[in-house]
Design a protein around this motif. Structure first.
Motif, short mmCIF file in Angstrom:
data_model
loop_
_atom_site.label_atom_id
_atom_site.label_comp_id
_atom_site.label_asym_id
_atom_site.label_seq_id
_atom_site.Cartn_x
_atom_site.Cartn_y
_atom_site.Cartn_z
N PRO A 8 0.79 -1.32 -0.16
CA PRO A 8 0.05 -0.02 0.05
C PRO A 8 1.03 1.23 0.01
CG PRO A 8 -0.63 -1.32 1.85
CD PRO A 8 0.57 -1.82 1.32
N ILE A 9 0.39 2.35 -0.66
CA ILE A 9 1.17 3.69 -0.88
C ILE A 9 0.52 4.59 0.25
CG2 ILE A 9 1.84 5.54 -2.35
CD1 ILE A 9 1.27 3.59 -4.66
N LYS A 10 1.40 5.22 0.92
CA LYS A 10 0.85 6.01 2.07
C LYS A 10 0.51 7.29 1.37
CE LYS A 10 4.29 4.81 5.48
NZ LYS A 10 5.18 5.38 6.32
N ILE A 11 -0.65 7.94 1.82
CA ILE A 11 -1.14 9.23 1.34
C ILE A 11 0.16 10.31 1.22
CG2 ILE A 11 -2.01 10.18 3.54
CD1 ILE A 11 -3.48 10.76 -0.13
N GLU A 12 0.93 10.48 2.20
CA GLU A 12 2.08 11.40 2.31
C GLU A 12 3.03 11.15 1.29
OE1 GLU A 12 1.32 9.42 4.88
OE2 GLU A 12 0.43 10.91 6.38
N ASP A 13 3.29 9.91 0.90
CA ASP A 13 4.28 9.37 -0.18
C ASP A 13 3.66 9.88 -1.54
OD1 ASP A 13 6.03 8.31 1.43
OD2 ASP A 13 5.03 6.36 1.22
N LEU A 14 2.32 9.90 -1.50
CA LEU A 14 1.64 10.24 -2.99
C LEU A 14 1.95 11.81 -3.20
CD1 LEU A 14 -1.63 7.89 -3.19
CD2 LEU A 14 0.35 8.07 -4.72
N LEU A 15 1.41 12.59 -1.87
CA LEU A 15 1.59 13.94 -2.20
C LEU A 15 3.01 14.55 -2.48
CD1 LEU A 15 -0.82 14.80 0.91
CD2 LEU A 15 -1.24 15.35 -1.44
N GLN A 16 3.76 13.80 -1.83
CA GLN A 16 5.46 14.22 -2.14
C GLN A 16 5.75 13.95 -3.63
OE1 GLN A 16 7.95 12.04 0.52
NE2 GLN A 16 7.23 13.40 2.47
#
Ligand code: SF4
Length: 96
Positions: A8-16
């Motif tokens: 799973p991808i964390k939302i923080e990683d997507l935002l970065q």
């Protein structure tokens, strides 16, 4: 179906992954002397944490804004300014 579960991808990683071309002129402005109609819950609702509460005041930053418009919709203060950044400025979404 490969049988391999993707991590799973964390939302923080997507935002970065997004790129921000921040305009020097803020596209959001909330009055500091009268924040009537601007809900404190924005500290929880804003998807990227642009709002923080310090005592009775609501502070904000516009640099990491995702331009979702939520704070504009839930606020009822005629002195609040919300526009999109100048054309080409602001958030540039990256989906890969
Ligand atoms: S427009 Fe959306 S992302 Fe930007 S500050 Fe308001 S709630 Fe946060």
């Amino acid at each position: 179906m490969s049988g391999v579960m993707e991590k799973p991808i964390k939302i923080e990683d997507l935002l970065q992954r997004n790129v921000y071309d921040v305009d020097e002129e803020p596209h959001i402005a909330i009055p500091m002397d009268d924040q009537t109609g601007i809900p404190k819950e924005l500290t929880l609702l804003c998807p990227c944490g642009c709002y923080t509460s310090v005592g009775e005041k609501l502070l904000y930053s516009y640099e990491g804004c995702l331009e979702c418009g939520l704070c504009r919709v839930v606020s009822n203060n005629p002195r609040m300014k919300w526009t999109y950044p100048k054309s080409g400025r602001g958030v540039h979404y990256r989906f890969t």
